[in-house]
Motif scaffolding. Structure first.
Motif, PDB file in Angstrom:
ATOM      1  N   THR A 176      45.279   9.040  -5.137  1.00 53.02           N
ATOM      2  CA  THR A 176      44.915  10.012  -6.371  1.00 53.02           C
ATOM      3  C   THR A 176      43.757   9.247  -7.371  1.00 53.02           C
ATOM      4  O   THR A 176      43.977   8.094  -7.102  1.00 53.02           O
ATOM      5  N   ILE A 177      43.074   9.783  -7.877  1.00 52.78           N
ATOM      6  CA  ILE A 177      42.271   9.066  -8.976  1.00 52.78           C
ATOM      7  C   ILE A 177      42.702   9.581 -10.343  1.00 52.78           C
ATOM      8  O   ILE A 177      43.073  10.742 -10.574  1.00 52.78           O
ATOM      9  N   HIS A 181      46.509   4.194  -4.652  1.00 55.08           N
ATOM     10  CA  HIS A 181      47.237   4.388  -3.768  1.00 55.08           C
ATOM     11  C   HIS A 181      48.878   4.519  -4.410  1.00 55.08           C
ATOM     12  O   HIS A 181      49.250   3.790  -5.206  1.00 55.08           O
ATOM     13  N   VAL A 182      49.635   5.761  -3.858  1.00 54.26           N
ATOM     14  CA  VAL A 182      50.846   6.094  -4.757  1.00 54.26           C
ATOM     15  C   VAL A 182      51.906   6.048  -3.558  1.00 54.26           C
ATOM     16  O   VAL A 182      51.402   6.828  -2.415  1.00 54.26           O
ATOM     17  N   PHE A 183      52.925   5.597  -3.648  1.00 56.65           N
ATOM     18  CA  PHE A 183      53.896   5.706  -2.348  1.00 56.65           C
ATOM     19  C   PHE A 183      55.282   6.289  -3.149  1.00 56.65           C
ATOM     20  O   PHE A 183      55.878   5.548  -4.111  1.00 56.65           O
ATOM     21  N   SER A 197      53.068   2.764  -7.429  1.00 58.14           N
ATOM     22  CA  SER A 197      51.711   3.193  -7.825  1.00 58.14           C
ATOM     23  C   SER A 197      50.747   2.210  -8.259  1.00 58.14           C
ATOM     24  O   SER A 197      50.943   0.953  -8.331  1.00 58.14           O
ATOM     25  N   SER A 198      49.428   2.474  -7.905  1.00 56.79           N
ATOM     26  CA  SER A 198      48.199   1.660  -8.377  1.00 56.79           C
ATOM     27  C   SER A 198      48.584   0.401  -7.515  1.00 56.79           C
ATOM     28  O   SER A 198      48.233  -0.710  -7.906  1.00 56.79           O
ATOM     29  N   LEU A 199      48.653   0.787  -6.252  1.00 60.54           N
ATOM     30  CA  LEU A 199      48.740  -0.427  -5.168  1.00 60.54           C
ATOM     31  C   LEU A 199      47.424  -0.963  -4.805  1.00 60.54           C
ATOM     32  O   LEU A 199      46.282  -0.284  -4.509  1.00 60.54           O
ATOM     33  N   ALA A 224      55.530  14.622 -10.565  1.00 59.88           N
ATOM     34  CA  ALA A 224      54.871  13.937 -11.505  1.00 59.88           C
ATOM     35  C   ALA A 224      54.177  12.885 -11.009  1.00 59.88           C
ATOM     36  O   ALA A 224      54.338  12.157  -9.930  1.00 59.88           O
ATOM     37  N   ARG A 225      52.786  12.679 -11.844  1.00 62.88           N
ATOM     38  CA  ARG A 225      51.912  11.590 -11.247  1.00 62.88           C
ATOM     39  C   ARG A 225      52.189  10.335 -12.054  1.00 62.88           C
ATOM     40  O   ARG A 225      52.627  10.402 -13.415  1.00 62.88           O
ATOM     41  N   PRO A 226      52.288   9.210 -11.422  1.00 67.47           N
ATOM     42  CA  PRO A 226      52.608   7.863 -12.232  1.00 67.47           C
ATOM     43  C   PRO A 226      51.413   7.719 -13.301  1.00 67.47           C
ATOM     44  O   PRO A 226      50.290   8.083 -12.889  1.00 67.47           O
TER      45      PRO A 226
END
Length: 381
Positions: A176-177, A181-183, A197-199, A224-226
């Motif tokens: 996502t932007i 990268h989010v897991f 997140s922010s991997l 929810a988005r981190p």
């Protein structure tokens, strides 16, 4: 499985609100059938396992239901069903999508959107995950895959850290932007969602990222988005990154058994530089660098060696040059080309013209690169 049909064709769903004593009474008076193959199934109600339906022994069923599901899988599906029931218009547990012959764990309907949700507890071939996702996409559905939180991640402290992810784990990454990268994982035992997140890929299986957890009572849908990293967290990224870079360069000398036959050491030898003395601008965490399995120091030094052999300066490095460079590497090339061109642009913006330049780049430049990824900044800001 948690769903079955009764004799009148009505579907029954085993939610966690149903009491075991009630289910034991139902078992005595009601017959149940598989929703797909229509053969009788048992209602199993033990004192330890989650109540569920199961086919009779040796009965063949083409259903995608998994006989012998783990307690965690059954529990997780029940909990996610209860959670989603409070947040969406409609949610179905283990529905059969006839046109695909697939049965997601859950199917959410919100307006005109149908969203399959898969709660994955076992390790399966990545190809199976891809093929099931492709099936959903083919009929206009965007699936959400949630992995059962791996044991090694359940007790990790929250915050910025270094994480090791397998190829199987990577298959669950979403992009996502600006979060990157989010897991997303879920732990039924604690009823908490764990976000990584922010991997940023460093090398091999290692990533720098942020671990956060969220209880199901605090969760919402869409999930929810981190948050993107704060300035403080970005400084922690820099510290971890430089530490890993230092360890990588040191280990290539101390632990290497191939000597100058090692490609990386050979390049250092040809360029007349010691690995531990590489300028900081070789081995930078540029956007799209995740495309390379190798450490940033390796692919960036390889690019510089290629440029030196061709007599090319950074300002002269063209799309055609980069295409020829990455075409000799393994794996898809498009993202690698973007990484090389981004690396070129950043070095030009900082005044680096060629390998012989003595331009000093400090930690602030690395911090700026992380900012470019997550804070939508431009080079030089």
């Amino acid at each position: 499985m948690l769903t079955a049909k009764m004799e009148n064709g009505k579907l029954i769903v085993l939610t966690r609100e149903l009491q075991r004593e009630q289910l034991k009474e139902w078992r005595k008076t009601t017959s149940y059938f598989c929703p797909q193959c229509n053969v009788p199934v048992y209602l199993k109600v033990g004192d330890i396992t989650i109540p569920h339906f199961a086919h009779q022994k040796d009965v063949s069923c083409a259903s995608f239901f998994s006989e012998g599901e783990t307690k965690e899988h059954l529990q997780g599906k029940q909990q996610l069903f209860a959670f989603l029931s409070e947040h969406v218009e409609k949610v179905e547990l283990e529905p059969f999508i006839k046109m695909l012959s697939q049965r997601p764990d859950l199917l959410v309907t919100n307006g005109s959107n149908s969203i399959p949700i898969e709660f994955q507890c076992s390790t399966v071939p990545v190809s199976l995950i891809k093929s099931r996702s492709a099936g959903y996409w083919s009929i206009g559905m965007n699936p959400i895959w949630i992995l059962h939180t791996p044991a090694k991640f359940k007790t990790l402290p929250e915050g910025v850290g270094i994480f090791h992810f397998s190829k199987f784990h990577e298959s669950f990454f979403i992009h996502t932007i600006p979060e990157g990268h989010v897991f997303l994982t879920y732990n039924p035992l604690t009823e908490r969602f764990h976000y990584f997140s922010s991997l940023i890929h460093v090398a091999g299986k290692r990533y720098i990222g942020i671990h956060r957890s969220l209880s199901s009572s605090q969760q919402r849908f869409p999930f929810a988005r981190p948050k993107i990293p704060t300035e403080v967290e970005l400084n922690q990224y820099v510290t971890f990154y430089l530490s890993i870079r230092h360890d990588f360069l040191k280990s290539r000398i101390l632990l290497n058994r191939r000597g100058v036959n090692d490609p990386f050491l050979r390049m250092c030898y040809e360029l007349h530089v010691r690995p531990t003395e590489l300028p900081i601008w070789i081995g930078l965490p540029v956007p799209f660098g995740d495309a390379f399995v190798e450490h940033d120091c390796e692919w960036q030094l390889a690019l510089i060696r290629y440029m030196r052999l061709k007599g090319i300066r950074f300002r002269e490095l063209s799309d055609g040059h980069v295409h020829k460079f990455v075409s000799g590497l393994d794996g898809p090339s498009d993202e690698k080309k973007k990484a090389c061109m981004t690396y070129r642009d950043f070095l030009i913006s900082t005044g680096v013209e060629s390998f012989q330049m003595d331009t000093i780049i400090d930690e602030n430049y690395i911090l700026n690169l992380f900012s470019v990824r997550f804070l939508a900044k431009s080079y030089g800001n």
